[in-house]
Design a protein around this motif. Structure first.
Motif, short mmCIF file in Angstrom:
data_model
loop_
_atom_site.label_atom_id
_atom_site.label_comp_id
_atom_site.label_asym_id
_atom_site.label_seq_id
_atom_site.Cartn_x
_atom_site.Cartn_y
_atom_site.Cartn_z
N PRO A 1 0.58 -0.79 0.13
CA PRO A 1 0.11 0.02 0.10
C PRO A 1 0.68 1.36 -0.25
N ASN A 2 1.80 0.73 0.06
CA ASN A 2 3.02 2.64 0.56
C ASN A 2 4.00 2.41 -0.66
N ALA A 3 3.34 1.54 -1.86
CA ALA A 3 4.88 1.95 -2.89
C ALA A 3 4.11 2.90 -3.92
N PRO A 4 5.38 3.18 -4.08
CA PRO A 4 5.40 4.54 -5.74
C PRO A 4 4.31 4.09 -6.07
N LEU A 5 3.88 5.07 -7.14
CA LEU A 5 2.35 5.51 -7.67
C LEU A 5 3.14 5.70 -9.77
N THR A 6 4.25 5.62 -9.66
CA THR A 6 5.29 5.86 -10.35
C THR A 6 5.98 4.80 -10.27
N PRO A 7 6.31 4.34 -11.72
CA PRO A 7 8.34 3.30 -12.63
C PRO A 7 8.94 3.81 -10.80
N TYR A 8 9.17 2.71 -10.32
CA TYR A 8 10.51 3.07 -9.41
C TYR A 8 11.60 1.86 -9.54
N ARG A 9 12.80 2.07 -9.52
CA ARG A 9 13.56 0.68 -8.43
C ARG A 9 13.78 0.12 -7.35
N PRO A 10 12.85 -0.38 -7.06
CA PRO A 10 12.41 -1.11 -5.34
C PRO A 10 14.31 -1.85 -5.04
N ASN A 11 13.99 -1.23 -3.13
CA ASN A 11 14.98 -2.04 -2.76
C ASN A 11 14.84 -3.26 -2.38
N ILE A 12 15.73 -4.02 -2.38
CA ILE A 12 15.33 -5.44 -2.05
C ILE A 12 14.91 -5.02 -0.19
N ASN A 13 15.64 -4.34 0.09
CA ASN A 13 15.09 -4.22 2.10
C ASN A 13 13.84 -3.64 2.60
N ASP A 14 13.68 -2.70 0.92
CA ASP A 14 11.66 -2.26 1.26
C ASP A 14 11.90 -1.92 0.47
N ILE A 15 10.63 -3.23 0.20
CA ILE A 15 10.39 -2.71 -1.65
C ILE A 15 9.28 -1.50 -2.26
N SER A 16 8.87 -0.76 -0.69
CA SER A 16 7.98 0.46 -1.09
C SER A 16 8.95 1.70 -1.26
N LYS A 17 10.40 1.62 -1.29
CA LYS A 17 11.25 2.71 -1.38
C LYS A 17 12.21 2.10 -2.56
N ASN A 18 12.70 3.36 -3.25
CA ASN A 18 13.32 3.21 -4.18
C ASN A 18 15.20 3.72 -4.62
N ASP A 19 15.34 2.51 -5.25
CA ASP A 19 16.78 2.49 -4.50
C ASP A 19 17.94 2.43 -6.38
N PRO A 20 18.41 4.24 -6.66
CA PRO A 20 18.67 4.50 -7.56
C PRO A 20 19.68 3.52 -8.41
N ASP A 21 20.37 2.04 -7.51
CA ASP A 21 21.21 1.24 -7.92
C ASP A 21 20.41 -0.09 -8.30
#
Length: 296
Positions: free
Chosen positions: A175-195
């Motif tokens: 439910p707290n994931a971004p609404l637009t394309p992003y790169r998921p952080n493995i430790n918290d897939i609701s967060k963007n990981d630039p790498d």
């Protein structure tokens, strides 16, 4: 606002942003709510053949509006209908993976998922002679407990996933994931990981006090035309929309399973009007395959 009045107004402000259209190439026995009610003597060949009949109608609609889509293909159906998948590819549609057996990732586990991913990937490559770029998990079953999926998708050559639904439902949701394309952080897939190596293209929700899923599937069948039109018009002013459909949900002759009323409602409500709703959207808004949208 009455739909007729809204439609007149919207003629002058209709958005030209391109959106993403995806089709999960699976049969009606894949509905998780119906699995334990499927009769042992059901004619599975007839049901699988209905996927072709239903998809033919979708292709006729797409051709009418010169629209291409991403087909997330279930491996067991690709194995049965390789020439049909080849035809979809040669017609200019994108072919992605929907796994092999339609078992959710949290039931497969990491090792089981890797076996199915490898099998379905090699099968699609043998048919299209291309590396599939996109993946959609059965029942949108990528969440924090199955975040290992992103490592395996990278391992098998995938560039993007479209399984995260930014809403909490019984079977799925982040439910707290971004609404637009992003790169998921493995430790918290609701967060963007630039790498991050995998791009996540989340399913579309209408952001209000709560996120309202309007992307397709049951929601396409449930909501009236005016609400879908109004929502997509509003959303596409700031971000592209992801629409998904299952061929069996747009096919009036889909085999019906006898199940408790609540599950039959979830599975079959609105089927007779869903193709018409999809045509309304395709005729009004611009759609393209996900890989084209992401430019990969």
């Amino acid at each position: 606002m009455p739909y007729r009045i809204y439609k007149i107004i919207n003629i002058f402000v209709c958005d030209k942003m391109k959106n993403a259209l995806s089709i999960d190439f699976e049969d009606c026995l894949c509905n998780e709510f119906l699995l334990k009610y499927i009769p042992k003597d059901i004619d599975k060949k007839k049901i699988e053949d209905q996927v072709i009949e239903a998809t033919d109608l979708l292709l006729k609609l797409l051709d009418k509006y010169d629209t291409k889509a991403t087909f997330f293909v279930l491996g067991k159906l690709a194995n049965k209908y390789p020439e049909y998948i080849k035809m979809l590819d040669e017609a200019g549609h994108e072919i992605g993976s929907h796994g092999y057996s339609h078992t959710p990732l949290y039931d497969l586990g990491k090792d089981g998922f890797e076996k199915e991913l490898k099998l379905s990937t090699e099968l699609l490559k043998s048919i299209t002679h291309k590396q599939p770029l996109g993946f959609r998990a059965p029942s949108f079953s990528i969440n924090q407990s199955t975040s290992w999926a992103f490592e395996l998708l990278e391992k098998y050559g995938y560039k993007y996933d479209s399984s995260v639904f930014p809403v909490k439902m019984i079977l799925y949701g982040v439910p707290n994931a971004p609404l637009t394309p992003y790169r998921p952080n493995i430790n918290d897939i609701s967060k963007n990981d630039p790498d991050g190596k995998i791009i996540e293209y989340p399913l579309t929700v209408l952001k209000t006090i709560i996120n309202i899923p309007i992307s397709g599937g049951y929601y396409l069948r449930f909501f009236p035309k005016w609400f879908l039109d109004l929502s997509i018009s509003r959303i596409s002013k700031s971000r592209p929309v992801m629409i998904y459909v299952h061929p069996w949900e747009t096919y009036k002759n889909t085999t019906k399973i006898n199940a408790p009323l609540i599950y039959k409602f979830e599975a079959y409500y609105g089927i007779k009007n869903s193709l018409n709703k999809l045509e309304m959207l395709i005729s009004k808004y611009k759609f393209e395959p996900i890989a084209d949208q992401l430019k990969i």
